[in-house]
Scaffold this active site. Structure first.
Site, PDB file in Angstrom:
ATOM      1  N   CYS A 254     -94.610   5.482   9.883  1.00  0.00           N
ATOM      2  CA  CYS A 254     -94.281   5.072   8.524  1.00  0.00           C
ATOM      3  C   CYS A 254     -95.120   5.792   7.471  1.00  0.00           C
ATOM      4  CB  CYS A 254     -94.484   3.555   8.401  1.00  0.00           C
ATOM      5  SG  CYS A 254     -94.279   2.922   6.719  1.00  0.00           S
TER       6      CYS A 254
ATOM      7  N   TYR B 114     -85.532   8.682   0.735  1.00  0.00           N
ATOM      8  CA  TYR B 114     -84.775   7.550   1.289  1.00  0.00           C
ATOM      9  C   TYR B 114     -83.480   7.337   0.515  1.00  0.00           C
ATOM     10  CZ  TYR B 114     -88.722   6.215   4.217  1.00  0.00           C
ATOM     11  OH  TYR B 114     -89.706   6.202   5.176  1.00  0.00           O
TER      12      TYR B 114
END
Length: 336
Positions: free
Chosen positions: A41, A172
């Site tokens: 992440c 994203y």
């Protein structure tokens, strides 16, 4: 998702803070808290970097969730018995539910857990790194750098805001867009900002001032994942990072700086994105490439001067239990 297919990130975090004076009920205490991260992440990567740079390994333990999870939460499948060795839980979700039964929002990393109660204290990723730098000063190593110097804060905040909107979250918005217009909008914003960064870094070593700051910590995790994941998987494919001379050299400079590259596990990064995002990659096939050995090639950024750690010094090597595999090697990893 918005009606036009635009990805909207839920930023409703648990904003309780761990502070030197304990104003929120959580005072800084060595050994009391556990930082839960995932090597995959980028938001968690920031916290791992700052913890390293501040030298807090001995006072703030770290648990590492595995790269693959389901809709319920990150799991500790890399640890013996599939449980975090300190918290004794299989899923990070359990710590969120102890804080708020049935917690309705995202089970995210990084998260800091209060070990005695097993409850999540905070998952506010922006505040976590700032507080590790400002609230834990009594326990930082000698030579810890100032990542948020007072004289540069307005500029750091401005740059960080641009990075979040167009780059950190922008990749994203490209990858999770479900409509062409939404994708095109995010793609344009991403590349306009990357061009802006390419120009900015063409004549200076770091984003703000002459030392590493919070702004660099926030950009690096996105750049280090760009060619491995975002270029293809998220359709951010105008160019590769390796085709952007200033940004590529800047990224290598940081990667080769203690506290940055030694937090990166490319195999876990790829496993997460290509396996978990089954709507984008339904086959679950994880690519073998790209070759990562070039991250260690000379970057030539020393010509701009600058002092990576300012008046401080580099951190010591990471504890043996927290070392990532050398470039080109795939291996599991456990938390400390």
């Amino acid at each position: 998702m918005a009606g036009d297919g635009e990805f909207e990130r839920d930023r409703s975090y648990i904003t309780t803070r761990i502070t030197a004076d304990g104003r929120d009920g959580y005072p800084v205490e060595p050994g009391r808290y556990r930082l839960i991260v995932a090597r995959a992440c980028p938001w968690a990567n920031r916290a791992v970097i700052v913890r390293r740079l501040m030298g807090l390994e001995g006072v703030l333990s770290m648990g590492v969730a595995g790269p693959v999870h389901d809709e319920r939460s990150w799991t500790f499948h890399l640890d013996p018995g599939g449980r975090d060795p300190v918290l004794g839980i299989e899923r990070l979700q359990e710590a969120y539910f102890r804080r708020q039964p049935g917690y309705p929002r995202g089970i995210t990393v990084p998260a800091i857990v209060d070990v005695p109660t097993g409850e999540v204290v905070t998952n506010d990723f922006e505040r976590i790194t700032l507080d590790l730098g400002s609230q834990w000063t009594a326990h930082q190593r000698d030579g810890a750098p100032d990542l948020y110097p007072q004289r540069w804060r307005d500029e750091i905040d401005d740059v960080a805001d641009k990075l979040y909107r167009d780059v950190n979250n922008g990749v994203y918005q490209c990858g999770f867009a479900t409509g062409q217009k939404a994708y095109d909008k995010a793609y344009r914003a991403l590349w306009e900002r990357l061009d802006w960064l390419e120009n900015r870094l063409g004549g200076r070593r770091y984003l703000v001032g002459d030392t590493i700051t919070e702004a660099d910590v926030r950009l690096f995790p996105t750049l280090v994942r760009f060619d491995a994941v975002y270029h293809g998987h998220f359709k951010c494919n105008r160019q590769k990072l390796t085709e952007l001379p200033a940004l590529w050299a800047y990224a290598r400079d940081l990667f080769q700086t203690p506290g940055f590259g030694d937090t990166v596990d490319f195999e876990q990064i790829k496993a997460h994105y290509y396996v978990v995002h089954s709507d984008i990659n339904p086959t679950g096939v994880v690519p073998r490439g790209p070759d990562t050995s070039n991250w260690l090639s000379p970057h030539g950024r020393e010509r701009f001067g600058g002092r990576p750690f300012g008046e401080g010094t580099p951190p010591a090597p990471p504890p043996s239990a927290e070392r990532v595999p050398p470039l080109g090697h795939a291996a599991g990893e456990r938390g400390a």
